[in-house]
Design a protein around this motif. Sequence first.
Motif, PDB file in Angstrom:
ATOM      1  N   LEU A   1     132.049   9.148  32.230  1.00 58.10           N
ATOM      2  CA  LEU A   1     131.861  10.392  32.990  1.00 58.10           C
ATOM      3  C   LEU A   1     133.173  10.809  33.662  1.00 58.10           C
ATOM      4  O   LEU A   1     133.498  12.002  33.729  1.00 58.10           O
TER       5      LEU A   1
ATOM      6  N   GLN B   1     135.283  12.634  31.227  1.00 58.72           N
ATOM      7  CA  GLN B   1     134.841  14.025  31.045  1.00 58.72           C
ATOM      8  C   GLN B   1     135.391  14.910  32.169  1.00 58.72           C
ATOM      9  O   GLN B   1     135.764  16.065  31.936  1.00 58.72           O
TER      10      GLN B   1
ATOM     11  N   GLU C   1     133.939   8.502  24.053  1.00 56.02           N
ATOM     12  CA  GLU C   1     133.031   9.655  24.180  1.00 56.02           C
ATOM     13  C   GLU C   1     131.715   9.447  23.433  1.00 56.02           C
ATOM     14  O   GLU C   1     130.976  10.391  23.191  1.00 56.02           O
TER      15      GLU C   1
ATOM     16  N   ASP D   1     127.798   8.148  23.229  1.00 56.22           N
ATOM     17  CA  ASP D   1     126.638   8.006  24.135  1.00 56.22           C
ATOM     18  C   ASP D   1     126.825   8.716  25.473  1.00 56.22           C
ATOM     19  O   ASP D   1     126.453   8.179  26.530  1.00 56.22           O
ATOM     20  N   LEU D   2     127.407   9.908  25.442  1.00 57.28           N
ATOM     21  CA  LEU D   2     127.667  10.620  26.703  1.00 57.28           C
ATOM     22  C   LEU D   2     126.372  11.047  27.399  1.00 57.28           C
ATOM     23  O   LEU D   2     126.285  11.024  28.624  1.00 57.28           O
ATOM     24  N   THR D   3     125.362  11.417  26.611  1.00 46.32           N
ATOM     25  CA  THR D   3     124.072  11.817  27.204  1.00 46.32           C
ATOM     26  C   THR D   3     123.481  10.635  27.963  1.00 46.32           C
ATOM     27  O   THR D   3     123.033  10.761  29.100  1.00 46.32           O
ATOM     28  N   GLN D   4     123.538   9.480  27.320  1.00 41.08           N
ATOM     29  CA  GLN D   4     123.029   8.250  27.938  1.00 41.08           C
ATOM     30  C   GLN D   4     123.838   7.917  29.200  1.00 41.08           C
ATOM     31  O   GLN D   4     123.272   7.559  30.240  1.00 41.08           O
TER      32      GLN D   4
ATOM     33  N   ALA E   1     125.396   9.925  31.159  1.00 35.83           N
ATOM     34  CA  ALA E   1     125.056  10.887  32.222  1.00 35.83           C
ATOM     35  C   ALA E   1     123.718  10.545  32.883  1.00 35.83           C
ATOM     36  O   ALA E   1     123.482  10.898  34.043  1.00 35.83           O
ATOM     37  N   GLU E   2     122.841   9.852  32.135  1.00 33.58           N
ATOM     38  CA  GLU E   2     121.521   9.501  32.683  1.00 33.58           C
ATOM     39  C   GLU E   2     121.545   8.243  33.561  1.00 33.58           C
ATOM     40  O   GLU E   2     120.650   8.030  34.378  1.00 33.58           O
TER      41      GLU E   2
END
Length: 377
Positions: free
Chosen positions: A242, A245, A318, A320-323, A325-326
Amino acid sequence: MSHNPLLLLRSLGQSIWLDYIERGMLVSGELAHQIKNDGLAGVTSNPSIFEKAITGHEDYDADIARLARCVGNVTEIYETIVIDDIGHAADLFLPVHERTKGRDGYVSIEVSPHLAYETDKTAKEAVRLWEKLHRPNIMIKVPGTRQGLPAVQQLIAKGINVNVTLLFGLGRYREVLDAWMNGLEERDRAGLPLASVASVASFFLSRIDVLVDKQLDSLAGSAEKETASRLRGAAATAYARLAYQIYKETLKSDRWLRLAGRGAQSQRLLWASTATKDSAYSDVKYVEALIGPETVNTLPPETLNAYRKHGDPALRLEQDLTQAAEVPARLTKLGIELEAVAQKLEEEGVKKFIEPFDKLLASLEQRRQKIAARQPV
């Protein structure tokens, strides 16, 4: 000859620095060998590293004895030894610094950890160390405490390279980016060049997982046990991804683009505290997951050696960025706030540098007194 995974990391845009320094490796040619064969591109040091090096090796005895005879102040003995090692290492890395046009080849030295909460004294000490070392490829390490940030700005404005250290949280990382750009803008307004000023933001990893995992393990036996076990070892990697990003967003901002147009180089993220503390995890956990362009990873010798033996380089920063962020929200549901963890670790981090620093000074003082007692009157 088989490919050295460490050299492949360089081809993926990541610089590898060594998180260690001691006299023996400087004089034996070991460091020069690693620069040549492992593509080593810099060195980071801290009070803990110097405490291990100076109290654990006889290489320093002659220097301590000589200085004890002519220097009354134990802090001066410490600083003379440290500046000698840092300067020697910086000279070895100067060709790397020149070849990479000032992007790599840096050797970091830390201001006294006792100054972590004192802005003016930190800035003053940093300037003094910078002037004493008088080399373009030195980085002064300044803790990223709230009081450290204005010092970072002042130093960048003066054209001093800064390694902002002890970062554990995203909120503080955003503030570091702000302080760094403030410094560049101040320098630009004064009509001074920006291209030669380098900076890294050192994000500490394994300590995050140690603290979060401990809190997750304390939930064992509760209804959240399964979720907790799935989140073990996930916090540091998620936060690092993160942070990267945020770095990329910053590079798209009008503010940064103006500075880049004036020749400024970006402040790279540096992954620190990369030795795996939990034997349940891979010994290269904090290397494999965080390989990405425009980043630095500083590795202690055992992690560097492990990666040379069995590293598997690929761009994963970069993934598993969705994971990623969770993860903060999932931890919050379990009562673990990552920004509170970051604040606790920052406070602990300062203490963890003060303790070995004081221990080293006490050990040097003992040796100084012994030598003084042997001197003829």
